[in-house]
Design an enzyme around this catalytic site. Sequence first.
Site, PDB file in Angstrom:
ATOM      1  N   HIS A  68      -7.761  -7.293   5.546  1.00  0.00           N
ATOM      2  CA  HIS A  68      -6.613  -6.374   5.575  1.00  0.00           C
ATOM      3  C   HIS A  68      -6.970  -5.018   4.963  1.00  0.00           C
ATOM      4  O   HIS A  68      -7.744  -4.938   4.006  1.00  0.00           O
ATOM      5  CB  HIS A  68      -5.460  -6.919   4.724  1.00  0.00           C
ATOM      6  CG  HIS A  68      -4.805  -8.169   5.229  1.00  0.00           C
ATOM      7  ND1 HIS A  68      -5.079  -8.745   6.437  1.00  0.00           N
ATOM      8  CD2 HIS A  68      -3.838  -8.931   4.644  1.00  0.00           C
ATOM      9  CE1 HIS A  68      -4.311  -9.827   6.588  1.00  0.00           C
ATOM     10  NE2 HIS A  68      -3.564  -9.962   5.516  1.00  0.00           N
ATOM     11  N   CYS A 116      -1.358 -12.681   0.544  1.00  0.00           N
ATOM     12  CA  CYS A 116      -2.645 -11.979   0.643  1.00  0.00           C
ATOM     13  C   CYS A 116      -2.523 -10.467   0.420  1.00  0.00           C
ATOM     14  O   CYS A 116      -3.313  -9.866  -0.319  1.00  0.00           O
ATOM     15  CB  CYS A 116      -3.281 -12.255   2.004  1.00  0.00           C
ATOM     16  SG  CYS A 116      -2.145 -12.066   3.392  1.00  0.00           S
TER      17      CYS A 116
END
Length: 333
Positions: A244, A130
């Site tokens: 994130h 990711c």
Amino acid sequence: MERLRSVAVLGATGLVGREMIKTLEERDYPVSKLRALASPRSAGSKIVFRGTEITVEAVSEESFKNIDIALFSAGGSTSKKWAPVAVGSGAVVIDNSSAWRMDPDVPLVVPEINPWDATGHKGIIANPNCSTIQAVVALWPLHKEAGLRYVNICTYQSVAGTGIKAVETLKNEAEALLAGKEIPDGGVYPHQIAFNLLPHIGAFDEEGISEEEWKMVNESRKIMHLPELKVSGITVRVPIFRCHGESVTAQFENELAPEKAKEILRNAAGVVVMDDPKNEVYPMPITGAGKDAVYVGRIRKDTGLNNALSMWVVSDNLRKGAALNAVQIAELL
Ligand code: A2P
């Protein structure tokens, strides 16, 4: 006419698996049949796809018969075991674990960057980590303009990347601490995560570099076909549920003015520029959570390196960082 595909999702009860099913539905992927697979623990439970209840089945040797596309997000060891079975049954596996990413026979694909790599698959295509995906989506268009030499990436990673139990851990710890109690036992991290930061994602090697930090180095090089690219940084788990953030400093062969970089990124696939810091405009995890784009802001000249820019990159780790990228690969196929 578009051909309908039979699709299996292995890890259908997990955070990413559920997001994969939601993404297939939202993007109207041409699914003829959806099979939801997980461990025997959740066999018999139900998930909803396009308004219809589907019963979750325990994965078995029979699971991939007549399946065209198998989306996997059930961890590395599960993937090592079941991907060859799925391929043997004639399915193409798009795998979100780290099990196959660095295998030279397995393409590692971000559709905005190296879609052509998918065509060389031998049954398995790997979905990158990711944190790597959101960094390279922002870096690639700048690389094409000015030539990347070195990149430093420091991550602020939400707990969703660790899975459902980590989301529960953060919630339970935060509730306990706010109530003036001790944090409960049974958390998934080696230390408290609520109101804390953990500079520790994956195991450390003998030089003190973590697995997540090596993923950033190796996967960035493989996706962008830049085997010599210098990559450094630190990966940090933060007490955020989902999405994130990354501080990215990139040094280029040629000078690249911040204004030019902003213009390039405004026109880049999958990127949204949010950059007006004097008016408090910059992306944050609450901007990106639940959204598809990679958001970029705070684009500025780096204060220490020549020919370098620094920027702040935010993206939902369950969407572009996992489920969306996997479904985009399925769309390429
Ligand atoms: P289950 O719910 O049956 O345990 P997350 O990363 O959010 O924790 O989700 C992990 C996903 O991977 C879940 O769907 C989980 O299923 C699945 N999974 C974990 N281990 C196995 C296994 N050995 N075989 C099949 N599925 C597994």
